[in-house]
Motif scaffolding. Structure first.
Motif, short mmCIF file in Angstrom:
data_model
loop_
_atom_site.label_atom_id
_atom_site.label_comp_id
_atom_site.label_asym_id
_atom_site.label_seq_id
_atom_site.Cartn_x
_atom_site.Cartn_y
_atom_site.Cartn_z
N LEU A 72 -3.99 4.05 5.63
CA LEU A 72 -2.60 3.70 5.33
C LEU A 72 -2.11 4.46 4.09
CD1 LEU A 72 -0.71 1.57 6.80
CD2 LEU A 72 -0.76 0.47 4.59
N LEU A 73 -2.96 4.59 3.09
CA LEU A 73 -2.57 5.35 1.90
C LEU A 73 -2.30 6.80 2.27
CD1 LEU A 73 -5.12 3.83 -0.62
CD2 LEU A 73 -2.64 3.53 -0.69
N ALA A 74 -3.19 7.40 3.06
CA ALA A 74 -3.01 8.79 3.48
C ALA A 74 -1.73 8.97 4.29
CB ALA A 74 -4.22 9.26 4.28
N ASP A 75 -1.43 8.00 5.15
CA ASP A 75 -0.21 8.06 5.96
C ASP A 75 1.04 8.00 5.10
OD1 ASP A 75 -1.78 8.17 8.23
OD2 ASP A 75 -1.40 6.07 8.84
N LEU B 167 0.84 -1.21 0.00
CA LEU B 167 0.00 0.00 0.00
C LEU B 167 0.87 1.25 0.00
CD1 LEU B 167 -2.89 -1.09 2.37
CD2 LEU B 167 -3.10 -0.43 -0.04
N ALA B 168 1.98 1.22 0.71
CA ALA B 168 2.90 2.36 0.69
C ALA B 168 3.45 2.58 -0.72
CB ALA B 168 4.04 2.13 1.68
N LYS B 169 3.73 1.51 -1.42
CA LYS B 169 4.23 1.64 -2.80
C LYS B 169 3.17 2.21 -3.74
CE LYS B 169 7.69 -2.00 -2.53
NZ LYS B 169 8.15 -3.29 -3.03
N VAL B 170 1.92 1.74 -3.60
CA VAL B 170 0.88 2.28 -4.49
C VAL B 170 0.52 3.70 -4.11
CG1 VAL B 170 -0.03 0.04 -5.20
CG2 VAL B 170 -1.07 1.22 -3.28
N ALA B 171 0.68 4.07 -2.83
CA ALA B 171 0.47 5.46 -2.42
C ALA B 171 1.45 6.37 -3.17
CB ALA B 171 0.64 5.61 -0.91
N ALA B 172 2.69 5.92 -3.30
CA ALA B 172 3.69 6.69 -4.04
C ALA B 172 3.29 6.84 -5.50
CB ALA B 172 5.07 6.03 -3.92
N GLY C 258 -5.37 11.78 -2.77
CA GLY C 258 -6.76 11.32 -2.68
C GLY C 258 -7.54 11.46 -3.97
N ALA C 259 -7.23 12.46 -4.77
CA ALA C 259 -7.95 12.65 -6.04
C ALA C 259 -7.67 11.53 -7.03
CB ALA C 259 -7.57 14.00 -6.66
N ASN C 260 -6.63 10.77 -6.79
CA ASN C 260 -6.27 9.67 -7.69
C ASN C 260 -6.76 8.32 -7.21
OD1 ASN C 260 -4.99 11.39 -9.48
ND2 ASN C 260 -3.03 11.24 -8.42
N LEU C 261 -7.69 8.31 -6.24
CA LEU C 261 -8.21 7.07 -5.68
C LEU C 261 -9.70 6.95 -5.88
CD1 LEU C 261 -6.60 6.94 -2.14
CD2 LEU C 261 -5.81 5.81 -4.22
N ARG C 262 -10.15 5.73 -6.14
CA ARG C 262 -11.57 5.40 -6.12
C ARG C 262 -11.69 4.00 -5.54
NH1 ARG C 262 -11.34 9.94 -7.54
NH2 ARG C 262 -12.60 11.09 -9.01
N PHE C 263 -12.88 3.72 -4.99
CA PHE C 263 -13.16 2.40 -4.42
C PHE C 263 -14.45 1.87 -5.01
CE2 PHE C 263 -10.16 4.10 -1.51
CZ PHE C 263 -9.51 3.02 -0.94
N ALA C 264 -14.46 0.56 -5.30
CA ALA C 264 -15.63 -0.10 -5.87
C ALA C 264 -15.88 -1.40 -5.11
CB ALA C 264 -15.42 -0.40 -7.35
N VAL C 265 -17.15 -1.74 -4.95
CA VAL C 265 -17.56 -2.99 -4.31
C VAL C 265 -18.78 -3.53 -5.05
CG1 VAL C 265 -16.66 -2.40 -2.02
CG2 VAL C 265 -19.03 -1.82 -2.61
N THR D 173 -12.21 -2.47 6.37
CA THR D 173 -11.13 -2.69 5.41
C THR D 173 -10.86 -1.43 4.60
OG1 THR D 173 -11.62 -5.05 5.24
CG2 THR D 173 -10.39 -4.05 3.41
N ILE D 174 -11.90 -0.82 4.07
CA ILE D 174 -11.71 0.37 3.23
C ILE D 174 -11.15 1.52 4.05
CG2 ILE D 174 -12.94 2.10 1.85
CD1 ILE D 174 -14.68 -0.31 0.86
N ALA D 175 -11.63 1.71 5.26
CA ALA D 175 -11.09 2.77 6.13
C ALA D 175 -9.61 2.52 6.43
CB ALA D 175 -11.90 2.86 7.42
#
Length: 176
Positions: free
Chosen positions: A109-112, A77-82, A117-124, A102-104
């Protein structure tokens, strides 16, 4: 709660699963925001992510959050945050947004790790309207206050009934 007092198991058929995946995939491909990668959140989001990756003709990555094994989730997750900080758009996929835990966790972790944030979306596939986390795309909306069924996705249906019930009972507040 004992296995004798097990929750109602709702087995999702292969056809219902495909219908939901296609619904989510269409929302993504028809929308204005276009991801660069689909990221399946393991275990439950891996199968839907593969289907959506093929439907949208996008590369797929996976984060094995459910294993809790060091090196397979938080570090990735740290790598994809970068990547997101560098402008890469990431679409995270899970099977259900139930409690939102899970999503929270993934978002935190991504925010940390300085995720953009503008480059993220979540789908379920299934979204609980009372979840503490929000998602951008979903096929079905439920209200956990009223709907106490335990959803058994096709890839989980191969497990034993006892294993499925144990999983359902592992977080009893979802079903209480």
């Amino acid at each position: 709660m004992s296995i004798e007092a097990a929750p109602e198991l709702h087995y999702i058929t292969d056809q219902a699963f495909l219908t939901d995946v296609r619904s989510v995939a269409r929302q993504i491909t028809d929308g204005d925001w276009k991801p660069d990668f689909v990221i399946g959140i393991g275990r439950g989001g891996l199968v839907p992510a593969v289907y959506i990756s093929h439907h949208a003709d996008l590369p797929m990555l996976s984060i094995d959050h459910s294993s809790k094994v060091p090196g397979f989730a938080d570090e990735l997750l740290a790598k994809v945050a970068a990547k997101s900080a560098a402008g890469v758009k990431l679409l995270f996929i899970d099977d259900i947004n139930d409690s939102g835990g899970t999503i929270a966790y993934v978002r935190r972790l991504l925010a940390d790790n300085d995720c953009e944030g503008a480059n993220l979306r979540f789908a379920v596939l299934i979204n609980n309207s009372r979840s503490r986390a929000t998602v951008d795309y979903w096929a079905q909306m439920i209200d956990r206050e009223e709907d106490k069924r335990w959803f058994v996705f096709p890839w989980e249906a191969v497990g034993t009934r006892n294993a499925i019930i144990e999983e359902a009972l592992s977080v009893p507040e979802r079903l209480a």
